[in-house]
Design a protein around this motif. Structure first.
Motif, PDB file in Angstrom:
ATOM      1  N   MET A 200       0.444  -1.502   0.263  1.00 16.70           N
ATOM      2  CA  MET A 200      -0.228   0.317  -0.182  1.00 16.70           C
ATOM      3  C   MET A 200       0.966   1.050  -0.051  1.00 16.70           C
ATOM      4  SD  MET A 200      -2.953   1.269   2.785  1.00 16.70           S
ATOM      5  CE  MET A 200      -4.258   0.356   1.425  1.00 16.70           C
ATOM      6  N   ASP A 201       0.627   2.352  -0.395  1.00 16.06           N
ATOM      7  CA  ASP A 201       1.500   3.542  -1.064  1.00 16.06           C
ATOM      8  C   ASP A 201       0.930   4.380   0.033  1.00 16.06           C
ATOM      9  OD1 ASP A 201       1.629   3.314  -4.049  1.00 16.06           O
ATOM     10  OD2 ASP A 201       2.837   2.602  -2.789  1.00 16.06           O
ATOM     11  N   TYR A 202       1.284   5.429   0.532  1.00 12.10           N
ATOM     12  CA  TYR A 202       1.158   6.469   1.346  1.00 12.10           C
ATOM     13  C   TYR A 202       2.075   7.379   1.252  1.00 12.10           C
ATOM     14  CZ  TYR A 202      -0.463   2.344   4.420  1.00 12.10           C
ATOM     15  OH  TYR A 202      -1.012   1.296   5.214  1.00 12.10           O
ATOM     16  N   ALA A 203       0.860   8.427   1.022  1.00 16.20           N
ATOM     17  CA  ALA A 203       1.726  10.539   0.689  1.00 16.20           C
ATOM     18  C   ALA A 203       2.067  10.483   2.398  1.00 16.20           C
ATOM     19  CB  ALA A 203       0.970  10.947   0.082  1.00 16.20           C
TER      20      ALA A 203
ATOM     21  N   VAL B 110      10.655  -1.068   3.150  1.00 13.95           N
ATOM     22  CA  VAL B 110       9.472  -0.551   3.013  1.00 13.95           C
ATOM     23  C   VAL B 110      10.646   0.524   1.495  1.00 13.95           C
ATOM     24  CG1 VAL B 110       8.525   1.262   3.562  1.00 13.95           C
ATOM     25  CG2 VAL B 110       8.849  -0.284   4.230  1.00 13.95           C
ATOM     26  N   GLU B 111      10.195   1.222   0.453  1.00 21.43           N
ATOM     27  CA  GLU B 111      10.929   1.007   0.008  1.00 21.43           C
ATOM     28  C   GLU B 111      10.323   3.045  -0.717  1.00 21.43           C
ATOM     29  OE1 GLU B 111       8.262   0.993  -4.827  1.00 21.43           O
ATOM     30  OE2 GLU B 111      10.942  -0.282  -4.436  1.00 21.43           O
TER      31      GLU B 111
ATOM     32  N   ARG C  12       9.371   6.272  -2.621  1.00 25.14           N
ATOM     33  CA  ARG C  12       8.919   6.849  -4.204  1.00 25.14           C
ATOM     34  C   ARG C  12       8.822   8.464  -3.843  1.00 25.14           C
ATOM     35  NH1 ARG C  12       5.386   2.491  -7.082  1.00 25.14           N
ATOM     36  NH2 ARG C  12       7.090   0.463  -5.999  1.00 25.14           N
TER      37      ARG C  12
ATOM     38  N   SER D 110       7.339  12.092  -6.369  1.00 24.55           N
ATOM     39  CA  SER D 110       7.034  11.876  -7.169  1.00 24.55           C
ATOM     40  C   SER D 110       6.664  13.802  -7.375  1.00 24.55           C
ATOM     41  CB  SER D 110       5.000  11.277  -7.583  1.00 24.55           C
ATOM     42  OG  SER D 110       5.003  11.359  -6.632  1.00 24.55           O
TER      43      SER D 110
END
Length: 131
Positions: free
Chosen positions: A1-4, A64-65, A67, A69
């Protein structure tokens, strides 16, 4: 899951969540990192004060990576120019050192603080961890 993550205050609960979802305790993560549980607890309590290198070590351990953007700019605003030279701020001149007031004193010289050990010879040193 992605978290901003847009603020540093968001980092703590996200790290905590990834650790718990991996089924790890603070002590287990600390052992895998080769540090004490207290050191890891400090990092988890205030990850904003940790170095990027340390955060990456924890993220690697938790699989965990990171990223990045670019967010879209607001309507009507111009994109930032990255090729423009940066304007440097002037460096303030060094302040003059004040003469020592010790040279102006009269009377007996001051004794240096005693370096006696505490009663019983017990000393405690804070262990500095290199991780």
């Amino acid at each position: 899951m992605d978290y901003a993550i847009k603020t540093l205050s968001q980092l703590r609960p996200i790290l905590l969540g990834f650790r718990k979802s991996a089924g790890l305790t603070q002590a287990a993560v600390a052992e895998l990192l080769g540090i004490t549980q207290q050191s890891y607890a400090q990092l988890e309590a205030n990850p904003a004060s940790a170095s990027v290198e340390r955060l990456f070590k924890v993220m690697r351990l938790l699989n965990v990576e990171l990223r990045m953007s670019q967010t879209s700019s607001a309507p009507g605003s111009e994109p930032a120019q990255t090729d423009a030279p940066r304007r440097q701020r002037p460096v303030p001149a060094a302040k003059k050192a004040k003469p020592s007031s010790a040279a102006n004193r009269t009377g007996p010289p001051q004794k240096a603080p005693s370096s006696k050990q505490p009663v019983g010879g017990i000393t405690t040193k804070k262990k500095r961890e290199n991780w």
